[in-house]
Design a protein around this motif. Sequence first.
Motif, mmCIF file in Angstrom:
data_model
loop_
_atom_site.group_PDB
_atom_site.id
_atom_site.type_symbol
_atom_site.label_atom_id
_atom_site.label_comp_id
_atom_site.label_asym_id
_atom_site.label_seq_id
_atom_site.Cartn_x
_atom_site.Cartn_y
_atom_site.Cartn_z
ATOM 1 N N PHE A 21 43.546 20.580 42.857
ATOM 2 C CA PHE A 21 43.219 21.913 42.351
ATOM 3 C C PHE A 21 43.640 22.165 40.906
ATOM 4 O O PHE A 21 43.099 23.073 40.265
ATOM 5 N N PHE A 22 44.570 21.384 40.397
ATOM 6 C CA PHE A 22 45.120 21.663 39.074
ATOM 7 C C PHE A 22 45.057 20.423 38.185
ATOM 8 O O PHE A 22 44.984 19.297 38.690
ATOM 9 N N PRO A 23 45.102 20.621 36.861
ATOM 10 C CA PRO A 23 45.178 19.470 35.951
ATOM 11 C C PRO A 23 46.405 18.609 36.278
ATOM 12 O O PRO A 23 47.404 19.116 36.803
ATOM 13 N N LYS A 24 46.320 17.335 35.932
ATOM 14 C CA LYS A 24 47.360 16.380 36.327
ATOM 15 C C LYS A 24 48.751 16.806 35.880
ATOM 16 O O LYS A 24 49.717 16.734 36.658
ATOM 17 N N ASP A 25 48.890 17.264 34.625
ATOM 18 C CA ASP A 25 50.223 17.621 34.122
ATOM 19 C C ASP A 25 50.817 18.805 34.872
ATOM 20 O O ASP A 25 52.015 18.826 35.191
ATOM 21 N N GLU A 56 54.111 18.945 37.547
ATOM 22 C CA GLU A 56 55.196 19.926 37.435
ATOM 23 C C GLU A 56 55.434 20.620 38.766
ATOM 24 O O GLU A 56 56.591 20.829 39.171
ATOM 25 N N TYR A 57 54.359 21.000 39.453
ATOM 26 C CA TYR A 57 54.481 21.671 40.752
ATOM 27 C C TYR A 57 55.182 20.768 41.780
ATOM 28 O O TYR A 57 56.037 21.210 42.545
ATOM 29 N N ARG A 58 54.810 19.502 41.779
ATOM 30 C CA ARG A 58 55.393 18.566 42.750
ATOM 31 C C ARG A 58 56.874 18.311 42.451
ATOM 32 O O ARG A 58 57.690 18.157 43.364
ATOM 33 N N GLU A 59 57.215 18.271 41.170
ATOM 34 C CA GLU A 59 58.621 18.102 40.808
ATOM 35 C C GLU A 59 59.438 19.322 41.237
ATOM 36 O O GLU A 59 60.581 19.197 41.692
ATOM 37 N N TYR A 60 58.813 20.465 41.129
ATOM 38 C CA TYR A 60 59.424 21.723 41.589
ATOM 39 C C TYR A 60 59.650 21.674 43.104
ATOM 40 O O TYR A 60 60.705 22.081 43.614
ATOM 41 N N GLU A 88 59.037 31.293 36.802
ATOM 42 C CA GLU A 88 57.841 31.886 36.197
ATOM 43 C C GLU A 88 57.012 30.771 35.576
ATOM 44 O O GLU A 88 57.525 29.941 34.832
ATOM 45 N N TRP A 89 55.718 30.769 35.896
ATOM 46 C CA TRP A 89 54.810 29.738 35.394
ATOM 47 C C TRP A 89 53.785 30.380 34.456
ATOM 48 O O TRP A 89 53.230 31.443 34.744
ATOM 49 N N ARG A 90 53.517 29.692 33.361
ATOM 50 C CA ARG A 90 52.485 30.133 32.416
ATOM 51 C C ARG A 90 51.573 28.946 32.108
ATOM 52 O O ARG A 90 52.066 27.875 31.734
ATOM 53 N N TYR A 91 50.292 29.139 32.263
ATOM 54 C CA TYR A 91 49.350 28.082 31.915
ATOM 55 C C TYR A 91 47.970 28.697 31.684
ATOM 56 O O TYR A 91 47.728 29.867 31.980
ATOM 57 N N TRP A 92 47.086 27.884 31.126
ATOM 58 C CA TRP A 92 45.738 28.340 30.802
ATOM 59 C C TRP A 92 44.752 27.879 31.866
ATOM 60 O O TRP A 92 44.783 26.730 32.310
ATOM 61 N N LYS A 93 43.885 28.811 32.267
ATOM 62 C CA LYS A 93 42.805 28.485 33.189
ATOM 63 C C LYS A 93 41.565 29.275 32.791
ATOM 64 O O LYS A 93 41.628 30.488 32.606
ATOM 65 N N ASP A 94 40.446 28.578 32.634
ATOM 66 C CA ASP A 94 39.182 29.211 32.222
ATOM 67 C C ASP A 94 39.376 30.037 30.952
ATOM 68 O O ASP A 94 38.838 31.136 30.809
ATOM 69 N N GLY A 95 40.203 29.504 30.025
ATOM 70 C CA GLY A 95 40.385 30.163 28.746
ATOM 71 C C GLY A 95 41.313 31.352 28.749
ATOM 72 O O GLY A 95 41.436 32.039 27.750
#
Length: 353
Positions: free
Chosen positions: A50-54, A58-62, A76-83
Amino acid sequence: MDECKLLLENLPVKIFYKDEKSIYLFCNESFARYLHIKTGEIAGKTDYDFFPKDIAEEYREYDKEVIRSGQRKDKEWRYWKDGQELIFYTIKLPVKDENGDIIGILGMALDMTERVKLERDTVRSGYLALLGELTAGVAHEINNPITGIINCAQILLNKSSEGSREKNLASRIIKEGDRIANIVSKLISFAQGSDGKEKTLASIHEIVSAILTLAETQLRKDCIKIKLNIPDNLPKILVNFQEIQEVFMNLISNARYALNQKYSKSHRNKILEILAEEITMHEHKFVKTTFYNHGTGIPAYITENGIRAKYLSYGIVNDHGGKLTINSIEGKYTKISIILPAIREVFLLKQNK
């Protein structure tokens, strides 16, 4: 059991359950909608589906941290999706069996994107209001002595003989004083804005000229050349003058930054072009204003929606019945157009809504 499922499905929180190997076993409707799947389709999937590899790593390490520590973890997570930048507050808890062994992870994610954006906008509005008051105050303080200087120069001009050095100096003082007074007037207008959302008739030439009065000195200092192509016969537009000024000032500021990033000194391509033309879309007339520069361009990973959200006052353009278009190649150029309905079309567009 049905009551518990009903509760999970209606909670405004994204909930999921993974086994000890970070394989999804279950999720509620909210999380499934976020992933664009049905709830029954998540079983057996991993974050890599469902998510980009990087981000997945990170999620799996968490997850591993939760398993290793046996403790609840908040993050708290911050990332870009669909701009668009998304902000989530997540809680992960270890799930244990009757022997106390960890057999999985229960996760909850709360979408904080709108809340954080609202907080930012509130802070920004307060900051801009304060900045506007300070700017207007300083502008008024400048305006008073300038008026006195112009009046004294006018007296000197009236008393000086034709062709004399004094008359020439007085004329130059009046000319430069009027220019400063004009800049101060524009600064006060821009700082104070309007009290409501009222719209008035304006021309693109008028709006651009008002903005360049404020920005031209800085652009010249940065060795940025301005090329204008704004015909005098363009139809007027019905706008909130200060709001459209804000949009144009934002575009000019972004262009200045991009050009300075690419060219630290003077360069033949260090140019900001501002073009305006009348166009027809869907049998209606519009005025299209384009801001074009050969700066750094917009990063390729940011989509058009992301650019609108991150860099531009897209909501303002949309509220005016307009459209914003973007054409950019990273490292080469950026061309952004603001398309606003011509005055004779405004009422027709309102009737068609």
